[in-house]
Scaffold this motif. Sequence first.
Motif, PDB file in Angstrom:
ATOM      1  N   LEU A  96       0.619  -1.042   0.024  1.00  0.00           N
ATOM      2  CA  LEU A  96      -0.016   0.016   0.022  1.00  0.00           C
ATOM      3  C   LEU A  96       0.912   1.357   0.082  1.00  0.00           C
ATOM      4  N   TYR A  97       0.456   2.288  -0.546  1.00  0.00           N
ATOM      5  CA  TYR A  97       1.266   3.656  -0.839  1.00  0.00           C
ATOM      6  C   TYR A  97       0.536   4.578  -0.893  1.00  0.00           C
ATOM      7  N   THR A  98       1.060   5.906  -0.728  1.00  0.00           N
ATOM      8  CA  THR A  98       0.394   7.024  -0.657  1.00  0.00           C
ATOM      9  C   THR A  98       0.611   8.264  -1.707  1.00  0.00           C
ATOM     10  N   PRO A  99       0.227   7.928  -3.213  1.00  0.00           N
ATOM     11  CA  PRO A  99       0.462   8.769  -4.023  1.00  0.00           C
ATOM     12  C   PRO A  99      -0.345  10.010  -3.991  1.00  0.00           C
ATOM     13  N   GLN A 306      -1.186  11.021   4.992  1.00  0.00           N
ATOM     14  CA  GLN A 306      -0.617   9.775   4.565  1.00  0.00           C
ATOM     15  C   GLN A 306      -1.159   8.629   5.568  1.00  0.00           C
ATOM     16  N   SER A 307      -1.263   8.989   6.853  1.00  0.00           N
ATOM     17  CA  SER A 307      -2.009   8.047   7.856  1.00  0.00           C
ATOM     18  C   SER A 307      -3.303   7.782   7.273  1.00  0.00           C
ATOM     19  N   GLU A 308      -4.213   8.713   6.902  1.00  0.00           N
ATOM     20  CA  GLU A 308      -5.508   8.504   6.658  1.00  0.00           C
ATOM     21  C   GLU A 308      -5.480   7.582   5.277  1.00  0.00           C
ATOM     22  N   MET A 309      -4.731   7.788   4.359  1.00  0.00           N
ATOM     23  CA  MET A 309      -4.857   6.796   3.099  1.00  0.00           C
ATOM     24  C   MET A 309      -4.278   5.516   3.465  1.00  0.00           C
ATOM     25  N   ILE A 310      -3.132   5.441   4.137  1.00  0.00           N
ATOM     26  CA  ILE A 310      -2.763   4.118   4.661  1.00  0.00           C
ATOM     27  C   ILE A 310      -3.753   3.208   5.441  1.00  0.00           C
ATOM     28  N   ALA A 311      -4.366   3.808   6.516  1.00  0.00           N
ATOM     29  CA  ALA A 311      -5.437   3.432   7.582  1.00  0.00           C
ATOM     30  C   ALA A 311      -6.740   2.836   6.428  1.00  0.00           C
ATOM     31  N   GLN A 312      -7.034   3.762   5.515  1.00  0.00           N
ATOM     32  CA  GLN A 312      -8.268   3.416   4.979  1.00  0.00           C
ATOM     33  C   GLN A 312      -7.924   2.212   4.233  1.00  0.00           C
ATOM     34  N   TYR A 324      -7.682   1.218  -2.262  1.00  0.00           N
ATOM     35  CA  TYR A 324      -7.574   1.972  -3.424  1.00  0.00           C
ATOM     36  C   TYR A 324      -6.183   2.162  -3.843  1.00  0.00           C
ATOM     37  N   HIS A 325      -5.054   2.139  -3.098  1.00  0.00           N
ATOM     38  CA  HIS A 325      -3.645   2.572  -3.598  1.00  0.00           C
ATOM     39  C   HIS A 325      -2.718   1.421  -3.351  1.00  0.00           C
ATOM     40  N   VAL A 326      -2.463   0.570  -4.307  1.00  0.00           N
ATOM     41  CA  VAL A 326      -1.700  -0.650  -4.146  1.00  0.00           C
ATOM     42  C   VAL A 326      -0.660  -0.518  -5.162  1.00  0.00           C
ATOM     43  N   TRP A 327       0.627  -0.419  -4.835  1.00  0.00           N
ATOM     44  CA  TRP A 327       1.847  -0.250  -5.703  1.00  0.00           C
ATOM     45  C   TRP A 327       2.157  -1.449  -6.808  1.00  0.00           C
ATOM     46  N   ASN A 328       1.708  -2.607  -6.331  1.00  0.00           N
ATOM     47  CA  ASN A 328       1.775  -4.104  -6.877  1.00  0.00           C
ATOM     48  C   ASN A 328       0.325  -4.768  -7.132  1.00  0.00           C
ATOM     49  N   PRO A 329      -0.733  -3.962  -7.807  1.00  0.00           N
ATOM     50  CA  PRO A 329      -2.032  -4.352  -7.906  1.00  0.00           C
ATOM     51  C   PRO A 329      -2.088  -6.240  -8.557  1.00  0.00           C
ATOM     52  N   GLU A 330      -0.953  -6.575  -9.105  1.00  0.00           N
ATOM     53  CA  GLU A 330      -1.000  -7.816  -9.584  1.00  0.00           C
ATOM     54  C   GLU A 330      -1.043  -8.854  -8.679  1.00  0.00           C
ATOM     55  N   VAL A 331      -0.864  -8.408  -7.537  1.00  0.00           N
ATOM     56  CA  VAL A 331      -0.960  -9.831  -6.350  1.00  0.00           C
ATOM     57  C   VAL A 331      -2.237  -9.811  -5.816  1.00  0.00           C
TER      58      VAL A 331
END
Length: 335
Positions: A96-99, A306-312, A324-331
């Motif tokens: 998970l990441y925070t673009p 960033q806290s809210e994005m990761i926690a959500q 919503y925000h996955v750096w490697n959605p292929e998994v």
Amino acid sequence: MKALITAAFDEQTLSLLRPCLEVTYEPYRKTGKIYHDADEFIEKIRREQAEVLVVEADLVHEEVFEACPLRVVGCCRGDPLNVSREAANLRGVPILYTPGRNAESVADLTIAFMLCLARNILPVNLGLRSGKIRFEGTRDILRVFDRYGGFELGGCTIGLVGLGRVGRRVAERLRPFGPRILGYDPAVPEEALREIGVEPVSLPVLLESADIVSLHAALTPESQKMIDEKALSRMKPTAYLVNTARSFLTDEKALLKALREGRLGGAALDVFDEEPIDSENPFLELDNVLCTPHLGGATRDVVKRQSEMIAQDLLRYLNGERPYHVWNPEVLPPL
């Protein structure tokens, strides 16, 4: 399930995670600890029995994934390059990441830099403090007006190199000032630039026309050192360069040489080839350069965002929903 969070995290947001996770919170900003050594980090993760890991600056490479049974990793960065995507993919671990977490803050700092350069705020302040600027008569006042009066942003041309999340927000902030805004970003359609009040041009035209050139491009093999000696030679000798993106977008040696030789009006830099910047950095010797130590994304607002994005996304993942925000959605399972 246990979680280890070493990233800076908002306390209120932490309270949303505690009902479903047993959280060990040791933020690196308070502990001063960044895990670069894999063995040390592995020992820490094992000791905490963490299956959920949230980092910001720690290195999460192959060794960590191999030694620790991680289920999900959160990285509070827009470019989680400190986490091995390949190693995570091998084990089916989503990252998970925070673009865009710091886009607003970096855009604010960019505008602050532009205003400081346009109105000579730094040299005036230093001159007054050191006694180099003194008023013993009318001529002294007029001399300061002539030397440090500066210019309005509304009366100049500003060139934005890169119109992603940060560049677009800089353009939004600039519009009320009224400058002519030029933009170069081959990844963005020209019509999209016009819709936000930016005139699309080639990089050479932007460099030759702008009174202030501001860098917001992503660092790629193609963009590395895009502002080299040749590019700098295209800029007006009175122009300013602002870099709140990545230092390696420029050739630092060429930039330093141009500034020393008076071939540029000045610069404002928040990023450097060697960080953290120290007192020996040659840019600090120049009166026409404003330096800050990579503060663009260091506001408390970024920590909250960033806290809210990761926690959500953590809560969605733990509840069986797609983050919503996955750096490697292929998994993840296919939609």
